[in-house]
Design a protein around this motif. Sequence first.
Motif, PDB file in Angstrom:
ATOM      1  N   ARG A 120       0.834  -1.196   0.000  1.00 49.80           N
ATOM      2  CA  ARG A 120       0.000   0.000   0.000  1.00 49.80           C
ATOM      3  C   ARG A 120       0.872   1.250   0.000  1.00 49.80           C
ATOM      4  NH1 ARG A 120      -4.620  -2.201  -1.745  1.00 49.80           N
ATOM      5  NH2 ARG A 120      -5.907  -3.130  -0.151  1.00 49.80           N
ATOM      6  N   GLU A 121       0.204   2.384  -0.214  1.00 53.45           N
ATOM      7  CA  GLU A 121       0.925   3.652  -0.297  1.00 53.45           C
ATOM      8  C   GLU A 121       0.686   4.460   0.982  1.00 53.45           C
ATOM      9  OE1 GLU A 121       0.551   7.812  -2.848  1.00 53.45           O
ATOM     10  OE2 GLU A 121      -0.882   6.199  -3.176  1.00 53.45           O
ATOM     11  N   PRO A 122       1.734   4.662   1.782  1.00 59.12           N
ATOM     12  CA  PRO A 122       1.518   5.408   3.028  1.00 59.12           C
ATOM     13  C   PRO A 122       1.284   6.899   2.768  1.00 59.12           C
ATOM     14  CG  PRO A 122       3.835   4.728   2.822  1.00 59.12           C
ATOM     15  CD  PRO A 122       3.123   4.210   1.614  1.00 59.12           C
ATOM     16  N   ILE A 123       0.256   7.438   3.399  1.00 58.58           N
ATOM     17  CA  ILE A 123      -0.028   8.868   3.291  1.00 58.58           C
ATOM     18  C   ILE A 123      -0.096   9.426   4.707  1.00 58.58           C
ATOM     19  CG2 ILE A 123      -1.681  10.635   2.490  1.00 58.58           C
ATOM     20  CD1 ILE A 123      -0.932   9.011   0.108  1.00 58.58           C
ATOM     21  N   GLU A 124       0.823  10.295   5.046  1.00 57.60           N
ATOM     22  CA  GLU A 124       0.670  10.963   6.345  1.00 57.60           C
ATOM     23  C   GLU A 124      -0.467  11.967   6.215  1.00 57.60           C
ATOM     24  OE1 GLU A 124       4.079  12.822   8.305  1.00 57.60           O
ATOM     25  OE2 GLU A 124       2.678  13.791   9.708  1.00 57.60           O
ATOM     26  N   ARG A 125      -1.368  11.924   7.186  1.00 53.43           N
ATOM     27  CA  ARG A 125      -2.556  12.791   7.159  1.00 53.43           C
ATOM     28  C   ARG A 125      -2.592  13.604   8.439  1.00 53.43           C
ATOM     29  NH1 ARG A 125      -5.842  11.066  11.206  1.00 53.43           N
ATOM     30  NH2 ARG A 125      -5.785   8.853  11.754  1.00 53.43           N
ATOM     31  N   ASP A 126      -3.398  14.678   8.422  1.00 56.10           N
ATOM     32  CA  ASP A 126      -3.719  15.301   9.709  1.00 56.10           C
ATOM     33  C   ASP A 126      -5.031  14.682  10.186  1.00 56.10           C
ATOM     34  OD1 ASP A 126      -5.735  16.524   8.267  1.00 56.10           O
ATOM     35  OD2 ASP A 126      -5.212  18.561   8.843  1.00 56.10           O
ATOM     36  N   THR A 127      -5.599  15.186  11.253  1.00 50.74           N
ATOM     37  CA  THR A 127      -6.788  14.531  11.816  1.00 50.74           C
ATOM     38  C   THR A 127      -7.960  14.579  10.849  1.00 50.74           C
ATOM     39  OG1 THR A 127      -5.978  15.338  13.929  1.00 50.74           O
ATOM     40  CG2 THR A 127      -8.187  14.390  13.927  1.00 50.74           C
ATOM     41  N   LEU A 128      -7.994  15.619   9.999  1.00 51.60           N
ATOM     42  CA  LEU A 128      -9.106  15.761   9.048  1.00 51.60           C
ATOM     43  C   LEU A 128      -8.789  15.107   7.696  1.00 51.60           C
ATOM     44  CD1 LEU A 128     -10.048  19.444   9.946  1.00 51.60           C
ATOM     45  CD2 LEU A 128     -11.123  17.341  10.776  1.00 51.60           C
ATOM     46  N   TYR A 129      -7.769  14.277   7.683  1.00 49.82           N
ATOM     47  CA  TYR A 129      -7.380  13.498   6.493  1.00 49.82           C
ATOM     48  C   TYR A 129      -6.823  14.346   5.356  1.00 49.82           C
ATOM     49  CZ  TYR A 129      -8.870   9.326   8.803  1.00 49.82           C
ATOM     50  OH  TYR A 129      -8.955   8.303   9.713  1.00 49.82           O
ATOM     51  N   ARG A 130      -6.260  15.505   5.715  1.00 51.55           N
ATOM     52  CA  ARG A 130      -5.555  16.289   4.700  1.00 51.55           C
ATOM     53  C   ARG A 130      -4.107  15.814   4.680  1.00 51.55           C
ATOM     54  NH1 ARG A 130      -7.607  21.946   7.137  1.00 51.55           N
ATOM     55  NH2 ARG A 130      -6.430  21.025   8.845  1.00 51.55           N
ATOM     56  N   PRO A 131      -3.524  15.661   3.486  1.00 49.99           N
ATOM     57  CA  PRO A 131      -2.148  15.165   3.423  1.00 49.99           C
ATOM     58  C   PRO A 131      -1.159  16.127   4.090  1.00 49.99           C
ATOM     59  CG  PRO A 131      -3.169  15.245   1.231  1.00 49.99           C
ATOM     60  CD  PRO A 131      -4.134  15.875   2.172  1.00 49.99           C
ATOM     61  N   VAL A 132      -0.189  15.557   4.769  1.00 53.11           N
ATOM     62  CA  VAL A 132       0.828  16.341   5.471  1.00 53.11           C
ATOM     63  C   VAL A 132       2.160  16.131   4.748  1.00 53.11           C
ATOM     64  CG1 VAL A 132       2.160  16.466   7.626  1.00 53.11           C
ATOM     65  CG2 VAL A 132      -0.319  16.118   7.703  1.00 53.11           C
ATOM     66  N   THR A 133       2.849  17.226   4.491  1.00 54.75           N
ATOM     67  CA  THR A 133       4.170  17.118   3.870  1.00 54.75           C
ATOM     68  C   THR A 133       5.206  17.605   4.862  1.00 54.75           C
ATOM     69  OG1 THR A 133       3.056  17.829   1.865  1.00 54.75           O
ATOM     70  CG2 THR A 133       5.446  17.650   1.753  1.00 54.75           C
ATOM     71  N   ARG A 134       6.289  16.849   4.992  1.00 56.68           N
ATOM     72  CA  ARG A 134       7.352  17.235   5.931  1.00 56.68           C
ATOM     73  C   ARG A 134       8.653  17.487   5.191  1.00 56.68           C
ATOM     74  NH1 ARG A 134       6.526  15.845  11.462  1.00 56.68           N
ATOM     75  NH2 ARG A 134       4.425  15.042  11.588  1.00 56.68           N
ATOM     76  N   THR A 135       9.346  18.503   5.649  1.00 56.14           N
ATOM     77  CA  THR A 135      10.751  18.616   5.270  1.00 56.14           C
ATOM     78  C   THR A 135      11.501  18.576   6.597  1.00 56.14           C
ATOM     79  OG1 THR A 135      10.855  20.998   5.506  1.00 56.14           O
ATOM     80  CG2 THR A 135      10.147  20.160   3.358  1.00 56.14           C
ATOM     81  N   GLU A 136      12.816  18.750   6.556  1.00 51.90           N
ATOM     82  CA  GLU A 136      13.567  18.694   7.823  1.00 51.90           C
ATOM     83  C   GLU A 136      13.166  19.825   8.756  1.00 51.90           C
ATOM     84  OE1 GLU A 136      17.716  18.104   7.700  1.00 51.90           O
ATOM     85  OE2 GLU A 136      17.475  16.209   6.642  1.00 51.90           O
ATOM     86  N   THR A 137      12.652  20.913   8.178  1.00 55.72           N
ATOM     87  CA  THR A 137      12.377  22.075   9.034  1.00 55.72           C
ATOM     88  C   THR A 137      10.896  22.455   9.114  1.00 55.72           C
ATOM     89  OG1 THR A 137      12.877  23.405   7.108  1.00 55.72           O
ATOM     90  CG2 THR A 137      14.638  23.184   8.769  1.00 55.72           C
ATOM     91  N   SER A 138      10.050  21.815   8.304  1.00 55.29           N
ATOM     92  CA  SER A 138       8.655  22.277   8.333  1.00 55.29           C
ATOM     93  C   SER A 138       7.671  21.131   8.142  1.00 55.29           C
ATOM     94  CB  SER A 138       8.431  23.311   7.224  1.00 55.29           C
ATOM     95  OG  SER A 138       8.448  22.656   5.975  1.00 55.29           O
ATOM     96  N   VAL A 139       6.459  21.381   8.601  1.00 57.24           N
ATOM     97  CA  VAL A 139       5.345  20.449   8.417  1.00 57.24           C
ATOM     98  C   VAL A 139       4.239  21.227   7.740  1.00 57.24           C
ATOM     99  CG1 VAL A 139       3.672  18.971   9.573  1.00 57.24           C
ATOM    100  CG2 VAL A 139       5.921  19.291  10.576  1.00 57.24           C
ATOM    101  N   THR A 140       3.786  20.787   6.564  1.00 58.14           N
ATOM    102  CA  THR A 140       2.755  21.535   5.831  1.00 58.14           C
ATOM    103  C   THR A 140       1.544  20.645   5.635  1.00 58.14           C
ATOM    104  OG1 THR A 140       4.592  22.418   4.577  1.00 58.14           O
ATOM    105  CG2 THR A 140       2.403  23.011   3.819  1.00 58.14           C
ATOM    106  N   VAL A 141       0.372  21.219   5.894  1.00 55.82           N
ATOM    107  CA  VAL A 141      -0.869  20.490   5.666  1.00 55.82           C
ATOM    108  C   VAL A 141      -1.514  21.054   4.402  1.00 55.82           C
ATOM    109  CG1 VAL A 141      -3.156  19.971   6.570  1.00 55.82           C
ATOM    110  CG2 VAL A 141      -1.225  20.120   8.126  1.00 55.82           C
ATOM    111  N   ALA A 142      -1.862  20.163   3.476  1.00 54.13           N
ATOM    112  CA  ALA A 142      -2.543  20.626   2.252  1.00 54.13           C
ATOM    113  C   ALA A 142      -3.981  20.949   2.588  1.00 54.13           C
ATOM    114  CB  ALA A 142      -2.489  19.534   1.195  1.00 54.13           C
ATOM    115  N   VAL A 143      -4.426  22.180   2.350  1.00 53.63           N
ATOM    116  CA  VAL A 143      -5.831  22.524   2.677  1.00 53.63           C
ATOM    117  C   VAL A 143      -6.635  22.764   1.399  1.00 53.63           C
ATOM    118  CG1 VAL A 143      -5.645  23.370   5.024  1.00 53.63           C
ATOM    119  CG2 VAL A 143      -5.023  24.882   3.134  1.00 53.63           C
TER     120      VAL A 143
END
Length: 384
Positions: A361-384
């Motif tokens: 399967r394909e792992p997708i990090e999500r936030d609680t509302l199932y929006r994809p989360v993108t991480r870099t070494e310095t930031s966490v971004t939620v796609a809204v």
Amino acid sequence: MCATHSSQAFQTHPFQTDDSRLTPIHAKVLAGQRLDFDDALALYRTGDILAVGWMANSVRERMHGDKTYFNVNRHINPTNVCVAACRLCAFGHKKDTPGAYTMALEEAFETAASGYTEAVTEFHIVGGLHPDLPFQYFLDLCSGLKQRFPQVHLKAFTMVEVAYLSRRAKLSILETLQQLKAAGVDSLPGGGAEIFSDRVRHIICDHKIDGGEWLQTAKLAHQIGLKSNATMLYGHVENDEDRVDHLMKLRALQDETGGFQTFIPLAFHPDNTPLQHLPKTTGMLDIKQIAVSRLVLDNFPHIKSYWQMMTAKIAQISLRFGADDMDGTVIEEKIYHDAGATTPQGMRREELQRLIRAAGREPIERDTLYRPVTRTETSVTVAV
Ligand code: V47
């Protein structure tokens, strides 16, 4: 065969069963038709777990393809002091008894900040029904967390806690929810639903709100824009009809409100509870419960196989039997570990991803509302 393409291979495998009760159910599933009470009973009663899994997997792949969600979260249990004394529970303690604890607010804030260095996107906050803590403590807990961790989603307080707080604060359930929301609560976890059947509730949790009150509280939460999850505790003294009844009631409320995000079947852990004479659930039941949930709850976007509860191995296999979510890093789990769970207290993000990939399967990090989360070494971004 490339792991990421394995779902195709799985689904092109033809549906087969020796159980004639499953043939009309298969036709309904293929046509996207709703299953009824008797269909659900037949799914529980068949021994053909592969046929049930095939159907659940086809629905899961229709809805999510290979996507499999997890999140980076932290559990916070502010107190284990509880007036309820539920027979299902090993976590709750009477006030002033050995092992009872209540966090001062500062302690709860320190707990929130401790653990892995990775930025969490969710605090999952549940606790006992404390006879003395004022409602203000819970409001201050939420507003204090929001102040310190403004980017973190607060998934806080079960319907049972909300109903208890409303009684203590002499507010309506609606006002209680509104005040919690204003203090920072973003959504509600699914706990406390147990099994809605009065007969079973009387045995496992007779001091809790009844099933109707749980559903009514969820309905009010949804009406004011708070999403929630829903759970079902299985593998104790309930029967197949009780489980189907529970699923049907959740499905009916979801038709009305659309406010549930995820359904989480919770396998009963008997150790250290007054029901410790009961056997533990089997792998067959755990996997089947996931599959039946996916098939019956056609209006729930997600089915979570909570690895802490299921074990990582069963949770991973269930990604081929209907589940599309494994929950998260958790960091520190008390409720099941007090009841004898042998799973680790937490799991790193990379390990969750590895388990999901190993299931094809394909792992997708999500936030609680199932929006994809993108991480870099310095930031966490939620796609809204
Ligand atoms: O409400 C208590 C259950 C629940 C035991 O919403 C037990 O994302 C098994 O609801 N054996 C709390 N279960 C946990 C919960 C939850 C967990 C993870 C994710 C989410 C979510 C919600 O645990 C309780 C009760 O139903 N529980 N004792 C026990 N001995």
